[in-house]
Design a protein around this motif. Sequence first.
Motif, PDB file in Angstrom:
ATOM      1  N   SER A   1       0.846  -1.193   0.000  1.00 49.64           N
ATOM      2  CA  SER A   1       0.000   0.000   0.000  1.00 49.64           C
ATOM      3  C   SER A   1       0.878   1.238   0.000  1.00 49.64           C
ATOM      4  N   LEU A   2       0.688   2.099  -0.981  1.00 50.46           N
ATOM      5  CA  LEU A   2       1.583   3.245  -1.149  1.00 50.46           C
ATOM      6  C   LEU A   2       1.363   4.324  -0.097  1.00 50.46           C
ATOM      7  N   GLY A   3       2.405   5.102   0.137  1.00 44.37           N
ATOM      8  CA  GLY A   3       2.310   6.273   1.002  1.00 44.37           C
ATOM      9  C   GLY A   3       2.793   6.091   2.423  1.00 44.37           C
ATOM     10  N   GLN A   4       3.148   4.857   2.808  1.00 43.80           N
ATOM     11  CA  GLN A   4       3.432   4.588   4.215  1.00 43.80           C
ATOM     12  C   GLN A   4       4.923   4.551   4.571  1.00 43.80           C
ATOM     13  N   GLY A   5       5.773   4.391   3.586  1.00 42.12           N
ATOM     14  CA  GLY A   5       7.183   4.111   3.855  1.00 42.12           C
ATOM     15  C   GLY A   5       7.925   5.175   4.629  1.00 42.12           C
ATOM     16  N   ILE A   6       7.686   6.441   4.309  1.00 37.87           N
ATOM     17  CA  ILE A   6       8.405   7.513   5.012  1.00 37.87           C
ATOM     18  C   ILE A   6       7.996   7.535   6.485  1.00 37.87           C
ATOM     19  N   SER A   7       6.714   7.309   6.755  1.00 35.36           N
ATOM     20  CA  SER A   7       6.247   7.280   8.142  1.00 35.36           C
ATOM     21  C   SER A   7       6.933   6.161   8.917  1.00 35.36           C
ATOM     22  N   VAL A   8       7.023   4.989   8.305  1.00 40.59           N
ATOM     23  CA  VAL A   8       7.706   3.863   8.959  1.00 40.59           C
ATOM     24  C   VAL A   8       9.178   4.191   9.178  1.00 40.59           C
ATOM     25  N   ALA A   9       9.800   4.783   8.163  1.00 34.98           N
ATOM     26  CA  ALA A   9      11.220   5.135   8.263  1.00 34.98           C
ATOM     27  C   ALA A   9      11.456   6.142   9.393  1.00 34.98           C
ATOM     28  N   ILE A  10      10.535   7.082   9.553  1.00 33.60           N
ATOM     29  CA  ILE A  10      10.642   8.050  10.658  1.00 33.60           C
ATOM     30  C   ILE A  10      10.588   7.321  11.997  1.00 33.60           C
ATOM     31  N   GLY A  11       9.665   6.380  12.120  1.00 36.50           N
ATOM     32  CA  GLY A  11       9.572   5.618  13.366  1.00 36.50           C
ATOM     33  C   GLY A  11      10.854   4.874  13.677  1.00 36.50           C
ATOM     34  N   ALA A  12      11.442   4.256  12.637  1.00 32.39           N
ATOM     35  CA  ALA A  12      12.704   3.532  12.831  1.00 32.39           C
ATOM     36  C   ALA A  12      13.833   4.490  13.200  1.00 32.39           C
ATOM     37  N   ALA A  13      13.844   5.663  12.563  1.00 33.53           N
ATOM     38  CA  ALA A  13      14.895   6.649  12.850  1.00 33.53           C
ATOM     39  C   ALA A  13      14.801   7.164  14.283  1.00 33.53           C
ATOM     40  N   LEU A  14      13.577   7.418  14.739  1.00 34.44           N
ATOM     41  CA  LEU A  14      13.399   7.871  16.122  1.00 34.44           C
ATOM     42  C   LEU A  14      13.783   6.777  17.113  1.00 34.44           C
TER      43      LEU A  14
END
Length: 278
Positions: free
Chosen positions: A117-130
């Motif tokens: 499902s498109l649109g979610q990757g940056i949000s997940v990446a932010i969570g991993a970065a935090l």
Amino acid sequence: MPQLKDIATQIRRDIVRMVHGVQSGHPGGSLGCADFLTALYFKVMDHQPAPFDMDGKNQDVFFLSNGHISPVFYSALARSGYFPVQELGSFRKLNSRLQGHPTTHEHLPGIRIASGSLGQGISVAIGAALTKKLNNDKNLVFCLTGDGELEEGQIWEALIFAPHNKVDNLIVTVDLNGQQIDGTTEDVAGLGDVGAKFQVFGWEVLHMNGNDMDDVVAVLEKAKALAGKGKPIAIMMKTVMGQGVDFMEGHHEWHGIAPSDEQLAKALAQLPETLGDY
């Protein structure tokens, strides 16, 4: 960088063979991003293919947001040692770990999120970065998204959140190939100056030619050097859909169709076998 270019050529060869083998899949964007994934997995990222650690502690991690370009992702993972290269032959087949869009329940090494499902990757990446920041983990998080994908609203929520929260261990690359499933991005929903949009939200913005290996490596290394300075980093990556196969280049029709037997032969004639076929 002849070695990286040879790897990218083999990855492109893998892509067209995988998609042809089951007459389904997404070759266009995969071919366009072959240089980027090659540079990332064979040069730029500090990562450990085996044993695979789902948490990615004390190593760089990558999230593919536009999961439909799974052929290039699977090839890069296999060729860099995450799982046997021969498994590429199971792409999109029954009971395969290599589904059309990457998923996690098959426990395929290298896959940390499902991204159909498109649109979610940056949000997940932010969570991993935090999470890395909370764990005092100094490594970086990389994410790739498509330009057509920027039409998803969740993307813009993420673009606001990351600078506000100084997620400066995050490097997001946008594949600006100008094509999506229904036509050009300009015709479907014009994006304007994408780099300027990221910049106005507070991102550090770089630009690169995603089909020039030297430039890809240089800009990714520059992005790494900018990490930790208070801003998330975005790379505007110009690519050509179908890069490396002349009759596919620049045509949105190749977003999600497979080559015929004759077209496969033409494509492979342009992509010499460099690492050995699976």
